[in-house]
Design an enzyme around this catalytic site. Structure first.
Site, PDB file in Angstrom:
ATOM      1  N   VAL A 133       0.852  -1.201   0.000  1.00  0.00           N
ATOM      2  CA  VAL A 133       0.000   0.000   0.000  1.00  0.00           C
ATOM      3  C   VAL A 133       0.887   1.251   0.000  1.00  0.00           C
ATOM      4  O   VAL A 133       0.435   2.340   0.334  1.00  0.00           O
ATOM      5  CB  VAL A 133      -1.007   0.025   1.177  1.00  0.00           C
TER       6      VAL A 133
ATOM      7  N   LYS B  92      16.616  -6.425  -0.803  1.00  0.00           N
ATOM      8  CA  LYS B  92      17.306  -5.453   0.060  1.00  0.00           C
ATOM      9  C   LYS B  92      18.815  -5.697   0.177  1.00  0.00           C
ATOM     10  O   LYS B  92      19.597  -4.753   0.191  1.00  0.00           O
ATOM     11  CB  LYS B  92      16.675  -5.456   1.455  1.00  0.00           C
TER      12      LYS B  92
ATOM     13  N   ASN C 118      16.660  -0.356   1.870  1.00  0.00           N
ATOM     14  CA  ASN C 118      15.254  -0.314   1.430  1.00  0.00           C
ATOM     15  C   ASN C 118      14.906   1.010   0.766  1.00  0.00           C
ATOM     16  O   ASN C 118      13.770   1.215   0.345  1.00  0.00           O
ATOM     17  CB  ASN C 118      14.304  -0.591   2.600  1.00  0.00           C
TER      18      ASN C 118
ATOM     19  N   ASP D 227      13.998   0.965   7.311  1.00  0.00           N
ATOM     20  CA  ASP D 227      13.291  -0.018   8.150  1.00  0.00           C
ATOM     21  C   ASP D 227      13.751   0.128   9.593  1.00  0.00           C
ATOM     22  O   ASP D 227      12.981  -0.127  10.533  1.00  0.00           O
ATOM     23  CB  ASP D 227      13.599  -1.448   7.695  1.00  0.00           C
TER      24      ASP D 227
ATOM     25  N   TYR E 124       1.337  -6.485   7.017  1.00  0.00           N
ATOM     26  CA  TYR E 124       0.214  -5.595   7.383  1.00  0.00           C
ATOM     27  C   TYR E 124      -0.991  -5.813   6.466  1.00  0.00           C
ATOM     28  O   TYR E 124      -2.029  -5.191   6.658  1.00  0.00           O
ATOM     29  CB  TYR E 124       0.653  -4.125   7.327  1.00  0.00           C
TER      30      TYR E 124
END
Ligand code: NAP
Length: 494
Positions: A240, A291, A312, A327, A439
């Site tokens: 998202v 990553k 990231n 992160d 998530y």
């Protein structure tokens, strides 16, 4: 100069009139009337005269055949007759198909009084660069403007189309090369850099082709100073980040776009990063599984990237690529907001990829005793050794006790992942806190198990927002509206 073309998808002549008027008032250079999508009995001279009168500005007439992805199912003879009527109607441009209209293309190319010809061709599946380039060359030769469209399944295919476009643009060709679908959207967003003669967009809610941007967005993204960002990963469809980062751009008064870019592991190299740079990207986020590899492709690293060996966030600088790992700050904010860690707290990190490196680093700095569990004991040991921690192989059944803190750093639990959850119930006790970095969905299987054992469970949304906010600072040097980012991310999950 690229013409912004608004495709008009309307059933009636009055609808075409209304929509085209609106398109010109918003700033479209041209409209494309999709005759194949109209409700009409016959395309004849009278009908075409009515249509031409209804459009008060320069227009393309397109009668897209079913074979090429349109709705027109006319026979060869009927199509030819209809196209002849269209040719007489006084449109500035006519779209003729390289295959279906080959004879007509030859016949009218030499005529002096005729509309400009867009010779078009549509692939039904992604093809290799050589085939796409050959097709575009044929289209450019057959018409005044060559148009080729191809569905894109990953970002590499869209980058390939962009590279071909740049080459044709340098040779002074008039053309448009379009990547269809979400992965092809880059060819619309970066059309200025690609040097296309035209870009097709749609009126709100009425796309004529998959991946079209709406007219307002397309017009605003034609600006030189737009901020183009993206997320590279494989897969990326669950993310998202796009609505979240686009909300941050809008709240900061910046015009830009954030694209989800599917980059399969075999395609990731320095060249692909350079291609994003040449298309005008300011920066990228990096997710599973890239990553660690992106870390090795950067010229300069920030402190968290150096400490964790993972990147990231990428920022394209004049001649260098800067990499940082936000992160770390995302996870720190999330953990600090929820618990206070004491030195004898035990923490279990599941997974040994980029996120696990950040989790090990953050938790050990906050004082926890860290254990890393992964499918590969070697990888678990590698991450654990960064922080003098312990390593265990997955699966954990029978080998483990409970922990004060558990962090899921694998994609297991993600909507699309399916499969077995690598965290056994026994690691949770009353008072354990589980941070599931997943998530989407907001309540994962692991969270349900943790809660059933009277543990607390938190998903990765807070972390997502905070790491995203830090990436935004790195790209733009502006302070983002973190609340608006959070609202946008939550809204996208609903
Ligand atoms: P990564 O570098 O590719 O690492 C993934 C790790 O998960 C690897 O250790 C991999 O093991 C392991 N794994 C994959 N499938 C597994 C399975 N079926 N069983 C056990 N282990 C498995 O990815 P990452 O960047 O660390 O991300 C990991 C997850 O965290 C992703 O879902 C990502 O979206 C999420 N994440 C969320 C946030 C946030 O802000 N909320 C931030 C970062 C990451 P192998 O090496 O053996 O393949």
């Amino acid at each position: 100069m690229t013409f912004i073309v608004a495709s008009i998808v309307e059933r009636s002549v009055s609808g075409v009139s209304r929509s085209s008027k609106k398109a010109f008032s918003l700033g479209a250079d041209l409209v494309e009337v999709r005759l194949d999508l109209m409700e009409i009995d016959r395309i004849d001279t009278d009908f075409m005269a009515r249509i031409r009168m209804a459009v008060k500005g320069p227009a393309i007439a397109t009668l897209r055949s079913y074979k090429e992805g349109g709705a027109s199912r006319l026979t060869k003879a009927a199509r030819r007759k209809a196209l002849k009527a269209i040719l007489r109607a006084g449109f500035e441009y006519i779209d003729l198909e390289l295959e279906s209209d080959a004879d007509l293309l030859k016949e009218i190319k030499k005529t002096r009084t005729r509309p400009e010809i867009i010779a078009s061709s549509h692939f039904t599946r992604p093809v290799k660069a050589r085939e796409a380039e050959t097709r575009l060359r044929r289209a450019c030769k057959a018409g005044d403007i060559g148009k080729v469209a191809m569905p894109c399944e990953d970002a590499g295919q869209a980058l390939m189309l962009s590279a071909i476009s740049m080459k044709f643009s340098m040779n002074g060709e008039r053309f448009t090369l379009i990547g269809m679908g979400e992965q092809g959207r880059m060819t619309r967003v970066c059309v200025r850099q690609m040097g296309s003669s035209m870009v097709y967009c749609c009126m709100p809610g009425k796309p004529a082709a998959p991946g079209q941007l709406d007219l307002r967005t397309q017009l605003s993204l034609y600006r030189r100073d737009k901020v183009v960002l993206g997320l590279i990963g494989h897969p990326v469809s669950h993310s998202v980040s796009q609505p979240m980062q686009e909300a941050a751009l809008a709240r900061s008064g910046l015009i830009g776009a954030y694209l989800h870019l599917d980059v399969p592991p075999k395609n990731l190299d320095r060249e692909i990063l350079e291609r994003f740079r040449s298309l005008g990207f300011k920066g990228l986020n990096v997710t599973i599984p890239h990553k660690k590899n992106v870390h090795s492709l950067c010229d300069r690293l920030g402190p968290s990237a150096l400490a964790t060996g993972a990147v990231n966030t990428v920022r394209f600088e004049a001649s260098r690529i800067y990499g940082e790992n936000t992160d770390v700050i995302g996870l720190t904010r999330m953990i600090e907001g929820k618990i206070r860690i004491s030195p004898d707290d035990s923490a279990l990190i599941v997974g040994a990829g980029g996120a696990a490196r950040s989790a090990a680093y953050v938790l050990s700095h906050l004082g926890a005793d860290v254990t890393v569990a992964a499918r590969s004991l070697k990888k678990a040991k590698d991450v654990a050794s960064m922080v003098d921690g312990h390593a265990l192989p997955l699966p954990l059944e029978g080998k483990c006790h409970s922990y004060d803190i558990v962090v899921n750093c694998t994609p297991m639990g993600t909507k699309s992942s399916g499969g077995r959850i690598p965290i056994p119930a026994r690691v949770f006790k009353k008072g354990t806190i589980l941070f599931d970095l997943v998530y989407n969905p907001p309540m994962t299987k692991s969270m349900k198990i943790a809660i059933s054992r009277e543990a607390k469970a938190v998903n990765g949304l807070d972390m997502l927002v905070h790491q995203g906010a830090q990436s935004f600072r790195i790209w733009t040097s502006k302070e983002p509206d973190v609340r608006a980012m959070s609202r946008a991310a939550k809204g996208a999950l609903r």
